[in-house]
Design an enzyme around this catalytic site. Sequence first.
Site, mmCIF file in Angstrom:
data_model
loop_
_atom_site.group_PDB
_atom_site.id
_atom_site.type_symbol
_atom_site.label_atom_id
_atom_site.label_comp_id
_atom_site.label_asym_id
_atom_site.label_seq_id
_atom_site.Cartn_x
_atom_site.Cartn_y
_atom_site.Cartn_z
ATOM 1 N N TYR A 53 0.850 -1.190 0.000
ATOM 2 C CA TYR A 53 0.000 0.000 0.000
ATOM 3 C C TYR A 53 0.885 1.238 0.000
ATOM 4 O O TYR A 53 1.200 1.833 1.032
ATOM 5 C CB TYR A 53 -0.949 -0.006 1.190
ATOM 6 C CG TYR A 53 -1.987 -1.105 1.151
ATOM 7 C CD1 TYR A 53 -2.214 -1.831 -0.019
ATOM 8 C CD2 TYR A 53 -2.746 -1.429 2.264
ATOM 9 C CE1 TYR A 53 -3.162 -2.845 -0.069
ATOM 10 C CE2 TYR A 53 -3.700 -2.443 2.222
ATOM 11 C CZ TYR A 53 -3.897 -3.141 1.057
ATOM 12 O OH TYR A 53 -4.833 -4.154 1.026
ATOM 13 N N HIS A 127 -0.705 -12.183 0.699
ATOM 14 C CA HIS A 127 -1.577 -11.227 0.024
ATOM 15 C C HIS A 127 -2.334 -11.797 -1.175
ATOM 16 O O HIS A 127 -3.530 -11.559 -1.327
ATOM 17 C CB HIS A 127 -0.750 -10.019 -0.410
ATOM 18 C CG HIS A 127 -1.536 -8.763 -0.581
ATOM 19 N ND1 HIS A 127 -0.992 -7.507 -0.440
ATOM 20 C CD2 HIS A 127 -2.835 -8.552 -0.890
ATOM 21 C CE1 HIS A 127 -1.915 -6.595 -0.655
ATOM 22 N NE2 HIS A 127 -3.043 -7.204 -0.933
ATOM 23 N N SER A 207 -12.819 -4.054 0.181
ATOM 24 C CA SER A 207 -13.650 -3.238 -0.729
ATOM 25 C C SER A 207 -15.137 -3.527 -0.530
ATOM 26 O O SER A 207 -15.861 -3.827 -1.488
ATOM 27 C CB SER A 207 -13.265 -3.470 -2.197
ATOM 28 O OG SER A 207 -12.041 -2.857 -2.495
ATOM 29 N N PRO A 208 -15.634 -3.438 0.712
ATOM 30 C CA PRO A 208 -17.041 -3.793 0.967
ATOM 31 C C PRO A 208 -18.047 -2.876 0.274
ATOM 32 O O PRO A 208 -19.209 -3.257 0.103
ATOM 33 C CB PRO A 208 -17.159 -3.684 2.489
ATOM 34 C CG PRO A 208 -16.061 -2.753 2.898
ATOM 35 C CD PRO A 208 -14.941 -3.028 1.949
ATOM 36 N N GLY A 210 -17.454 -1.705 -2.843
ATOM 37 C CA GLY A 210 -17.271 -1.843 -4.284
ATOM 38 C C GLY A 210 -16.037 -1.169 -4.834
ATOM 39 O O GLY A 210 -15.874 -1.066 -6.052
ATOM 40 N N GLY A 211 -15.156 -0.684 -3.945
ATOM 41 C CA GLY A 211 -13.922 -0.053 -4.404
ATOM 42 C C GLY A 211 -13.920 1.442 -4.173
ATOM 43 O O GLY A 211 -14.977 2.076 -4.037
#
Length: 285
Positions: A53, A127, A207-208, A210-211
Amino acid sequence: MHTRRIGDVEVSAIGLGGMPMSIEGRPDEARSLATLHAALDAGVTLIDTADAYHRDADEVGHNETLIAKALASHDRGGDVLVATKGGHLRPGDGSWTLDGRPEYLKAACEASLRRLGVEAIGLYQFHRPDPRVPYADSVGALRELLDEGKIRAAGISNANPEQIRQADEILGGRLVSVQNQFSPAFRSSEPELRLCDELGVAFLPWSPFGGITRAGELGSRYAPFARIAQARGVSPHQVCLAWMLAKSPVVVPIPGASRPESVRDSVGAAGLELTADDIAELDAA
């Protein structure tokens, strides 16, 4: 704050995903630190990160370093389970690459330990599977890190049911988490969620909403989420997270955020009770 379990650790039912604070479009450091501190103030005790990240090639681990700084400067920092990951890389040109070699994962873990400033990582996750490396070899590296005390718990990410079972076997029944994409727009991880429920392994939806680029469209794209949100006087995002929590006690969502307001809104989902009719309508959306 309602709580759930990851292995033998009790964490907040809603975690925080750190990625938006370190990749393209990230806020300045002051706002990121304010966001992380807002999460701690709200009772969040699970923060998800990864060495990948970051935005530029010369800043590997940007998000880990940021999180370490935020925790060190807050009186609740010691209460947080930091979950980080290795095996995914960003060369700095916007692309993502893979390296699942055991020797790489061990070196990546050592680097994460230094950036986080800890003697052992609370939760370390592989990952993403690397097709060039046998999955058993990659997970075997996690087993060795666990046995050596470099990590306190091991998890996997972006895994299918066969890989979940294989990882748990390689780890001697010590797999504690699976982090897969799951949202109203992406539901193909339902089999993995059900398997985690069966095994008692935490399922962390990434991403709950949707991003990053589509999170704001949740209510407009899925009418039931907007309707129920309006009826309850909350955001569609709270409804989305409450829907996930209702699926199984092993689910611990990790919505990303880059503003304190977003964190405070997400945390409200932990106390939002949905009816059976609500859940059925959302399942069908």
